[in-house]
Design an enzyme around this catalytic site. Structure first.
Site, short mmCIF file in Angstrom:
data_model
loop_
_atom_site.label_atom_id
_atom_site.label_comp_id
_atom_site.label_asym_id
_atom_site.label_seq_id
_atom_site.Cartn_x
_atom_site.Cartn_y
_atom_site.Cartn_z
N SER A 127 -10.96 6.45 7.16
CA SER A 127 -10.51 5.08 7.44
C SER A 127 -9.93 4.91 8.83
CB SER A 127 -9.48 4.63 6.40
OG SER A 127 -8.23 5.25 6.63
N LYS A 165 -2.16 5.06 8.36
CA LYS A 165 -2.67 3.76 8.80
C LYS A 165 -1.88 3.28 10.01
CE LYS A 165 -5.63 3.01 5.36
NZ LYS A 165 -5.62 4.40 4.89
#
Length: 207
Positions: A127, A165
Site C-alpha cells: 500500500s 501509512k
C-alpha cells in the site's frame, strides 16, 4: 545496574511489546512467553522496580515501562536496532512481537544511524509503493506519539492493529491514514482510536 539474564529478558520483552502494542504485556503473557510461572515474573518485576529499571503507574493496568535512562545491552551498539515485528502496508494486521535485531553494520560497511529511541519494522504489503516503500523493505522509525501532516507513521488502530501509512489531520477532527497506492482505500478514524508509535525516518532495502 546489576541485572540477571532473566530480568534482562523481561525488560526486553516489555520494551518491544510497548513498541508494537502501545502498552505493556500482562504478567501472565510474560510468564507464557518466557516459560516460567506468573509468580516468578511478579517477583522479577518487583525487583526491577526496586532497582529503578522499571516504572509502573499505581492502580493502572498494563502500565509497566522501562525507566527513561535505562539502556539495554542490545541498544549499546548504535547500528544494532531492535527488529520488533512486522508492519502491514495493506490492510491492518495484528502487530507481532519478535525477538530479533537488525544490525546495520552487517548490512552496510559505512554510514551511521543513531540507535537511541529508534526501532525497525519489516514491511508487509504494497500500500506504500508510491512512496517507494515496498513489501520486504525495512523501515527505520523514531519513537514518537505525535506526527505532523504528511509524515509516514507507524499507527496502532483500535489497540491491536498496526499499519504503516501517511498521516493527515482532517478538518472534521478525524485522522486519515493515507496509503500510497490507488488500489487501497484510506483509513479514517477518530483520534481516540489511534496511537502513533513512531514516524519513518528511513527505508532499507536489500537485494
Amino acid at each position: 545496574m546489576n541485572l540477571t539474564p532473566r530480568q534482562l529478558q523481561i525488560l526486553t520483552k516489555i520494551r518491544d511489546y510497548r513498541v508494537t502494542k502501545g502498552y505493556s504485556p500482562t504478567m501472565q503473557q510474560l510468564a507464557n512467553d518466557l516459560g516460567v510461572s506468573k509468580v516468578t515474573v511478579f517477583e522479577h518485576v518487583e525487583a526491577l522496580i526496586k532497582k529503578g529499571a522499571l516504572q509502573r503507574d499505581a492502580n493502572k493496568a498494563r502500565s509497566l515501562r522501562l525507566s527513561p535512562n535505562l539502556q539495554l545491552p542490545d541498544e549499546s551498539k548504535k547500528t544494532r536496532l531492535p527488529l520488533v515485528g512486522t508492519i502491514a502496508a495493506g490492510i491492518p494486521i495484528e502487530a507481532v512481537e519478535q525477538r530479533e535485531h537488525l544490525d546495520l553494520e552487517e548490512l552496510f560497511t559505512s554510514g551511521h544511524v543513531h540507535g537511541d529511541n529508534t526501532f525497525v519494522l519489516r514491511v508487509r504489503g504494497e500500500s506504500m509503493i508510491d512512496e517507494h516503500i515496498q513489501d520486504g523493505d525495512y523501515v527505520v522509525c523514531q519513537r514518537r506519539n505525535t506526527a505532523r501532516n504528511g509524515e509516514t507513521v507507524v499507527a496502532i488502530v483500535d489497540n491491536d492493529e498496526a499499519t504503516l501509512k501517511t498521516l493527515f489531520h482532517e478538518k472534521s477532527g478525524q485522522i486519515r491514514l493515507q496509503p500510497a497506492n490507488d488500489n487501497f482505500e484510506p483509513i479514517i478514524v477518530d483520534p481516540n482510536r489511534i496511537q502513533i508509535q513512531g514516524t519513518v525516518i528511513g527505508v532499507i532495502r536489500t537485494y
